[in-house]
Structures are given as C-alpha cells and as structure tokens.
Design a protein around this motif. Structure first.
Motif, PDB file in Angstrom:
ATOM      1  N   LEU A 256       0.861  -1.170   0.000  1.00 58.38           N
ATOM      2  CA  LEU A 256       0.000   0.000   0.000  1.00 58.38           C
ATOM      3  C   LEU A 256       0.899   1.222   0.000  1.00 58.38           C
ATOM      4  CD1 LEU A 256      -1.653  -2.308   1.633  1.00 58.38           C
ATOM      5  CD2 LEU A 256      -3.149  -0.401   2.130  1.00 58.38           C
ATOM      6  N   PHE A 257       0.671   2.140  -0.940  1.00 58.29           N
ATOM      7  CA  PHE A 257       1.524   3.322  -0.995  1.00 58.29           C
ATOM      8  C   PHE A 257       0.714   4.540  -1.434  1.00 58.29           C
ATOM      9  CE2 PHE A 257       1.813   1.388  -5.158  1.00 58.29           C
ATOM     10  CZ  PHE A 257       1.823   2.448  -6.048  1.00 58.29           C
ATOM     11  N   THR A 258       1.256   5.703  -1.116  1.00 58.41           N
ATOM     12  CA  THR A 258       0.627   6.975  -1.461  1.00 58.41           C
ATOM     13  C   THR A 258       1.578   7.750  -2.353  1.00 58.41           C
ATOM     14  OG1 THR A 258      -0.460   7.018   0.697  1.00 58.41           O
ATOM     15  CG2 THR A 258      -0.392   9.081  -0.533  1.00 58.41           C
ATOM     16  N   LEU A 259       1.044   8.315  -3.439  1.00 66.95           N
ATOM     17  CA  LEU A 259       1.822   9.202  -4.310  1.00 66.95           C
ATOM     18  C   LEU A 259       1.436  10.635  -3.988  1.00 66.95           C
ATOM     19  CD1 LEU A 259       1.716   7.668  -7.893  1.00 66.95           C
ATOM     20  CD2 LEU A 259       3.563   7.618  -6.256  1.00 66.95           C
ATOM     21  N   HIS A 260       2.422  11.456  -3.747  1.00 62.67           N
ATOM     22  CA  HIS A 260       2.222  12.880  -3.529  1.00 62.67           C
ATOM     23  C   HIS A 260       2.743  13.587  -4.782  1.00 62.67           C
ATOM     24  CE1 HIS A 260       1.325  12.052   0.677  1.00 62.67           C
ATOM     25  NE2 HIS A 260       2.383  11.266   0.677  1.00 62.67           N
ATOM     26  N   ILE A 261       1.835  14.116  -5.589  1.00 54.08           N
ATOM     27  CA  ILE A 261       2.184  14.693  -6.887  1.00 54.08           C
ATOM     28  C   ILE A 261       2.685  16.126  -6.698  1.00 54.08           C
ATOM     29  CG2 ILE A 261       1.360  15.164  -9.233  1.00 54.08           C
ATOM     30  CD1 ILE A 261       1.181  12.201  -8.378  1.00 54.08           C
ATOM     31  N   SER A 262       3.820  16.448  -7.317  1.00 53.31           N
ATOM     32  CA  SER A 262       4.395  17.783  -7.163  1.00 53.31           C
ATOM     33  C   SER A 262       4.326  18.645  -8.423  1.00 53.31           C
ATOM     34  CB  SER A 262       5.853  17.674  -6.700  1.00 53.31           C
ATOM     35  OG  SER A 262       6.611  16.931  -7.628  1.00 53.31           O
ATOM     36  N   HIS A 263       4.068  18.037  -9.586  1.00 55.60           N
ATOM     37  CA  HIS A 263       4.025  18.797 -10.841  1.00 55.60           C
ATOM     38  C   HIS A 263       2.822  18.368 -11.674  1.00 55.60           C
ATOM     39  CE1 HIS A 263       8.253  18.840  -9.600  1.00 55.60           C
ATOM     40  NE2 HIS A 263       8.366  19.972 -10.257  1.00 55.60           N
ATOM     41  N   GLY A 264       2.473  19.192 -12.636  1.00 53.50           N
ATOM     42  CA  GLY A 264       1.444  18.821 -13.596  1.00 53.50           C
ATOM     43  C   GLY A 264       0.024  19.110 -13.130  1.00 53.50           C
ATOM     44  N   PHE A 265      -0.928  18.521 -13.824  1.00 46.92           N
ATOM     45  CA  PHE A 265      -2.347  18.764 -13.595  1.00 46.92           C
ATOM     46  C   PHE A 265      -2.783  18.412 -12.178  1.00 46.92           C
ATOM     47  CE2 PHE A 265      -6.847  17.518 -13.866  1.00 46.92           C
ATOM     48  CZ  PHE A 265      -7.372  18.701 -14.370  1.00 46.92           C
ATOM     49  N   TYR A 266      -2.238  17.346 -11.613  1.00 48.43           N
ATOM     50  CA  TYR A 266      -2.620  16.886 -10.273  1.00 48.43           C
ATOM     51  C   TYR A 266      -1.668  17.408  -9.179  1.00 48.43           C
ATOM     52  CZ  TYR A 266      -5.729  13.638 -12.665  1.00 48.43           C
ATOM     53  OH  TYR A 266      -6.714  13.086 -13.437  1.00 48.43           O
ATOM     54  N   ALA A 267      -0.918  18.468  -9.446  1.00 48.59           N
ATOM     55  CA  ALA A 267       0.052  19.002  -8.474  1.00 48.59           C
ATOM     56  C   ALA A 267      -0.624  19.292  -7.140  1.00 48.59           C
ATOM     57  CB  ALA A 267       0.707  20.259  -9.016  1.00 48.59           C
TER      58      ALA A 267
END
Length: 124
Positions: free
Chosen positions: A53-64
């Motif tokens: 189980l993991f979480t992605l923390h988006i830093s760039h782009g549309f989902y920043a």
C-alpha cells in the motif's frame, strides 16, 4: 529501512519480491521526486499476501498538490505475471477504471520489469 520477507511460496518469487521491495525503499530514501515528479510514501507491506500500500504525492502537472493511494498486488506467478495495481479512491483519469479502481499501466510486462518501474510509470 523496512524489510519485507515472505513466509511461504516459491523461493525465487520471494527473492524477487524482496529485491524489488528493496529497490523501492532505496528509491524512496534517495528522493524519488527528482526522477518521477512525485514523492512515494510506502504505507504498508503485507509480506504474506505480497501486497504494498503506498501513497503518491504529486508535485508537478495537472494533479500538483494531490495525494493518491494505491495497492500493488503481486501474484504467486510473479515475475512471469504482471502485478495488479488499484486505487483506493476515485481518480478521474483515462487509465483508471471508475468502477473497479484498476489502473492500466502502459508497460509491456516481462520478467525483467521491476515493481519500481511500475511505480515510476504510474507517476508519469
């Protein structure tokens, strides 16, 4: 560093799963944000079920600024069969099923592809 070991199953599958998990932890510790435009937080590893189980923390782009949770499940025939990837929340994206949460990763699976490659492909 967290270590994961599998108590049952084929020894080769266990070794491969453990090696791929070590690669994921090394990528996380070395700062994967530069390579994949996001940061990975590994929440839980179930050794007996070969589930991450993991979480992605988006830093760039549309989902920043967004954070998304995923479940990576490794089948008993791994690495000859691709792992399955699902999300635990609704994400409006053409590669994610709104009904099942299944994620389509455009990778031609072969035994040389690693779990780290799957996670990085998800981040692009």
């Amino acid at each position: 560093m967290m270590k994961s070991t599998v108590q049952h199953g084929d020894k080769r599958v266990t070794q491969r799963f453990n090696r791929d998990m070590q690669e994921l932890f090394i990528l996380k510790e070395n700062g994967d944000e530069d390579q994949c435009n996001s940061r990975t937080e590994i929440n839980e590893v179930s050794s007996s079920e070969r589930t991450v189980l993991f979480t992605l923390h988006i830093s760039h782009g549309f989902y920043a600024g967004a954070s998304f949770k995923f479940v990576l499940s490794v089948p008993p025939s791994f690495p000859f069969t691709a792992p399955s990837l699902t999300t635990t929340q609704i994400i409006y994206h053409p590669n994610i099923s709104l009904l099942t949460g299944s994620v389509f990763i455009p990778i031609d699976w072969s035994p040389v592809v690693t779990l780290c490659s799957v996670v990085c492909a998800l981040k692009v």
